[in-house]
Each structure stands twice: as C-alpha cells, then as structure tokens.
Design a protein around this motif. Structure first.
Motif, PDB file in Angstrom:
ATOM      1  N   UNK A 299       0.399  -1.137  -0.234  1.00  0.00           N
ATOM      2  CA  UNK A 299      -0.292   0.388   0.371  1.00  0.00           C
ATOM      3  C   UNK A 299       0.653   1.480   0.045  1.00  0.00           C
ATOM      4  N   UNK A 300       0.583   2.283  -0.842  1.00  0.00           N
ATOM      5  CA  UNK A 300       1.627   3.396  -0.987  1.00  0.00           C
ATOM      6  C   UNK A 300       0.363   4.393  -1.376  1.00  0.00           C
ATOM      7  N   UNK A 301       1.402   5.461  -1.054  1.00  0.00           N
ATOM      8  CA  UNK A 301       0.655   6.548  -2.263  1.00  0.00           C
ATOM      9  C   UNK A 301       1.631   7.464  -3.064  1.00  0.00           C
ATOM     10  N   UNK A 302       1.150   7.020  -4.555  1.00  0.00           N
ATOM     11  CA  UNK A 302       1.849   7.347  -5.524  1.00  0.00           C
ATOM     12  C   UNK A 302       1.542   8.411  -5.838  1.00  0.00           C
ATOM     13  N   UNK A 303       2.629   8.843  -6.641  1.00  0.00           N
ATOM     14  CA  UNK A 303       2.725  10.838  -6.806  1.00  0.00           C
ATOM     15  C   UNK A 303       2.948  10.596  -8.476  1.00  0.00           C
ATOM     16  N   UNK A 304       2.437  11.387  -9.210  1.00  0.00           N
ATOM     17  CA  UNK A 304       3.069  11.978 -10.149  1.00  0.00           C
ATOM     18  C   UNK A 304       3.987  12.392 -10.740  1.00  0.00           C
ATOM     19  N   UNK A 305       4.633  11.646 -11.002  1.00  0.00           N
ATOM     20  CA  UNK A 305       5.603  12.207 -11.029  1.00  0.00           C
ATOM     21  C   UNK A 305       6.471  13.128 -12.517  1.00  0.00           C
ATOM     22  N   UNK A 306       5.182  12.979 -12.966  1.00  0.00           N
ATOM     23  CA  UNK A 306       5.473  13.875 -14.779  1.00  0.00           C
ATOM     24  C   UNK A 306       4.821  15.511 -14.121  1.00  0.00           C
ATOM     25  N   UNK A 307       4.169  15.259 -13.553  1.00  0.00           N
ATOM     26  CA  UNK A 307       3.351  16.835 -13.450  1.00  0.00           C
ATOM     27  C   UNK A 307       4.071  18.091 -12.872  1.00  0.00           C
TER      28      UNK A 307
END
Length: 518
Positions: free
Chosen positions: A285-293
């Motif tokens: 379980x993770x908090x994903x981060x939009x690496x492109x934004x």
C-alpha cells in the motif's frame, strides 16, 4: 425369517427417524462432510474461465475447481501438484512430468494434451476465442509449450525466466476434449477441472456452489492430508460489505470471512464461537505521486512528502498495528528485498527544508482515494498541512479513479499492488519500469529499467539479488512514491472449522479443511 426381516426394517426406520432428530447445531457428519460457506469480500467474481481474469477472489474460487502443475503453501512455498517433478533442461527449457492417474471431474484422464491446450489459450496472441488472455503477461517470456509424450511437457522460453514456477502457481489446467466438445459458452456455464470440488451452480455476483469430487487424485503430496476433500460442499458467497459478512459469521450463516477490518479484530477475538487467524500479506500500500506533473517532477519534492508523512503512525493508529512499515518499495520478506534500506523517518522540518530548496511555496494538492481508505487519506492531508501544503481529499470507485490516474490527471493517489510471487519481478517491473501497465506514478529511470531487465533473466540468485539491491537503492533515492506498508491478512472462522489457515496471497484452499461435529 419374515418376522426377522420385519423387525430389521422397523429398527432401520427408527434409526432414520432418530437420525433426523439430531441437534441442528451439528453442521456435518463423518459421512457427509458438511457444507462450508465462505464470504468473499467482493461484489462479483470475474469469470469461471481460468484464462480470462486478473483478480484474487476469482482465483480463490477457480483454484478449488481446477488444479495447476504446481501450487503454493499458505506461507508461499511452491510445491508440485499435477506435475510430479520438473527439470531445467537449459536456461530456456523446462520439462515437467505429469502425475499419472489424475482425472477431470467428468472422468477423463488428464494428459500432456490438456496442459498444452491450456497454455496455448494463455500465451498465444488471440488464443482466447480471438482475444489475448489477460494472463499472458504472467507467463513472461514463455513462447511455446510442447508435448514430449503423454505425461511430459516442455516449456520453451525466449529468454531465461527464473520465476517460472511462481508464474505457474496461478495457471490452472482445463480439459481439451471437453472444451472442444461443448464450446466456450457451455464451458463457462458448466466448467470442469481436475480440482477437489466440481461446479454445481451459481451466479458470479451472488454465490458459487461446489461439491466434492470423489475421484480427486489427492492434490499435492507436500500438503497433507492427501486424498478427496472432507467437505461435501463449498459455497462462495459474495458479501462485499465487511460488517455484513461479520454479522453473518456471528450468526453462523457463514463459516469463513475473508477480510476483517482492523477495528473489528479484537471484538471477534473475544467471541468464544469464533477463531481469528492472521498471516503476512502480499499487497503493498503506497501513496503514488505523479512524477510527470510539476512540482512532483522534482525529486526533492517527492522526498519531502516521504519525510512529511508518518506512515508508522498510520499503521499503528488506523490499522491497529496489523501491518508492516516498508523501508522502500519491497515487502521485507520477499526475495532480494534490500535490507540495508531504512524507512524515511517522520521529519516535518526536513520536509520543509527540502520544499524550500526546491523553491516550492503555497503548494495545494488533492489526494484521490477509494472510500475504504478515506480515513488514511484525511490523516495524510493533516500531516501535509503541518509542512505548509494545503491538502484535500476526494473519494472515487476504483474503476473511475484508475482511468483518471492512467490519463495522468491526478497528483497524489493511494493505491496498492500485489506481490504474490514474493519476488521483485512481479512487483518492481510492472510498477516502476518505464511505461509498464502498473506504473501509475509515471516514474522513469533508464538505469532502473536496465537493472530490472537484467535481473529478470539472471538465473544466478546471488547476482539477481545484487541487481535488485542496486535498483532499490536508486528507487529509494528517487522516491517515486511515498513508501508505505503491507497489511496482515486477517480472517475469521467459526470454531468448528478445522485445518484452516489464511494464505499470504488471500486464497481459500478448501481441499484440506473440515468441519467438526461440535
């Protein structure tokens, strides 16, 4: 003689009447085996076709109807099932000997022809009635399965695939002759496998009723007892709401509940009529981060989020300690998990410092999540506020949220991914390789891609471990996510359920389970 016959008949009738008056509390008898009811935490399973799904609950039903070449113990060890042995002929050729005497539930013998037919439906483009099986990716570089003789098959690989056995755990064998006789639609209505229970009736979104297959060959010799099941019937009932499932368990309407919310565990432990068991989980379980934004394309901002969020507190307070904090991307008990890594500490001052270095001020974020993780999302939002990030929370059903994530329109999102192989291949590759199907963070690092590609075909475990260690070090520093936790698998059953143990991968194997008469 006539008087004796009459007396015997009367005695038999009396015994039958008395037998019908036994207490309703007795759920089974030694001869019958009884019926067990399992509440699946799902509104519907996907299908009854072993080649057409990617869903854990669907697999737990199918794995009671169909057997595979190999299977897995409740603690994750791969053991032989329909295959009695295997041999690595070369790095790209594996040969399996099929156990003799295995029959499908219509009495037909299982042979190499059935194994080849099964895998052709999965690995061939268009092999599933004109479409490609969603399970093809699980088979990695397997390009062909050949019959050597009636009880020997050979898997041909494009390149070495060290996790082939783990991949085979998830593939179940179907009968070629029966399938070709009845056709696809009829097979879906009346599936036949070589597993311990045969399909009787049901609807995918209601319940599936199975019955013992008395001709069962016995299953894996490494998971005793070997032989036909004790249970007469198994019912998988769809009950997606945990509180409803637990109420049914307490009333004795179901025997096993697959998912127990952390805040209900202690209550059930105090109930003398219920047993609660746990195992390590295989979901991350993770908090994903939009690496492109922007500004999340800046590594310092992503690292700041890791320092700003107290994952230890979330595991302790929200999940009542029924979880394990992860130091990096991998489960700590998976193969090649980098034990040199330490979890990002909770350090709001460090987070503020990194945000300042990145030139970020007055940042506003939205955390998107599913309803069942809203409490966690709100806690995270509160933590972000403490480092000067204004955060709000939105909840969505997964189908809607997944679509938006894949389009790249979201900033931060709580997600999870299974690692049933307990190997980096089926986790780091789909989640962190450039452009892969589960890479919702849009993370891309050519060096990580290279290391994962090398490790995926390296047959020397020491070298594989070295490659994965290096990949995890880079991922840890790049911080594409806020690294999270894994929750324990916690299930509950009525006291009369014996020889039952929750599996790490969430499967409910009913072959060895029995009901007591108490």
């Amino acid at each position: 003689m006539k008087k004796t016959a009459i007396l015997l008949a009367l005695l038999l009738s009396l015994l039958l009447v008395l037998g019908g008056c036994t207490s309703s509390k007795k759920v089974t008898s030694e001869k019958d085996g009884g019926t067990i009811v399992i509440a699946l935490n799902k509104g519907s399973i996907v299908t009854l076709d072993p080649a057409d799904y990617r869903d854990r609950e669907t697999e737990t039903v199918l794995r009671n109807i169909f057997d595979g070449l190999v299977t897995r113990t409740y603690d994750g060890k791969v053991v032989p099932e329909i295959a009695e042995s295997w041999e690595i002929i070369s790095p790209t050729e594996w040969e399996f000997k099929i156990r003799k005497g295995v029959t499908f539930q219509n009495g037909d013998p299982l042979t190499a022809d059935d194994v080849v037919f099964t895998f052709n439906r999965i690995i061939k483009e268009g092999g599933l009635e004109g479409k490609t099986s969603p399970r093809k990716g699980l088979m990695g570089p397997v390009e062909d399965v050949q019959k050597i003789d009636d009880y020997t098959v050979r898997f041909i690989l494009k390149e070495p695939f060290p996790v082939l056995l783990q991949a085979l755990v998830h593939q179940q064998i179907i009968p070629k002759k029966y399938y070709e006789e009845v056709g696809y639609e009829e097979f879906l209505k009346h599936p036949i496998g070589a597993g311990p229970f045969k399909y009787v009736s049901g609807k995918l979104d209601e319940q599936i009723v199975l019955e013992r297959y008395d001709g069962y060959y016995g299953g894996s010799p490494d998971i005793p007892p070997v032989g036909p099941p004790s249970l007469k019937r198994v019912v998988f009932r769809m009950i997606p709401e945990p509180s409803t499932a637990i109420a049914a368990l307490e009333k004795g309407e179901v025997n096993i509940v697959q998912y127990i919310p952390p805040d209900m565990i202690e209550r059930l432990k105090k109930n003398p009529n219920i047993q609660v068991k746990e195992n390590d989980g295989t979901r991350v379980y993770i908090l994903e981060i939009n690496n492109k934004m922007p500004p999340f394309d800046n590594k310092k901002v992503r690292q700041a989020l890791n320092y700003a969020i107290d994952m230890d507190s979330i595991v302790k307070e929200i999940y009542k300690g029924y979880g394990v904090r992860l130091a990096g991307p991998m489960l700590p008990y998976a193969f090649a998990a980098n034990t040199d890594l330490k979890p990002y500490e909770y350090n709001p001052d460090k987070a503020k410092e990194l945000l300042k270095e990145a030139g970020v001020r007055d940042l506003k974020v939205v955390i998107d999540t599913q309803p069942f993780r809203e409490e966690e999302a709100l806690a995270i939002a509160n933590m972000l506020e403490k480092v000067g990030i204004k955060a709000s929370v939105r909840t969505w059903e997964w189908g809607v949220l997944q679509s938006e994530i894949q389009k790249g329109t979201r900033q931060l999102y709580l997600t999870d991914w299974g690692n049933a192989y307990l190997d980096p291949f089926d986790f780091l590759n789909p989640k962190l390789k450039t452009g892969e199907r589960g890479n919702y963070s849009f993370y891309s690092n050519p060096e990580v891609d290279r290391l994962l590609d090398e490790a995926a075909k390296e047959t020397d475990n020491a070298k594989r471990k070295e490659l994965y260690y290096r990949a995890q070090e880079i991922i840890y520093d790049d911080a594409p996510w806020v690294f999270g936790y894994s929750l324990k698998t916690v299930e509950a059953a009525t006291k009369n359920v014996e020889n039952w143990q929750p599996s790490m991968d969430g499967r409910e194997n009913m072959h060895r389970v029995k009901l007591s008469n108490e």
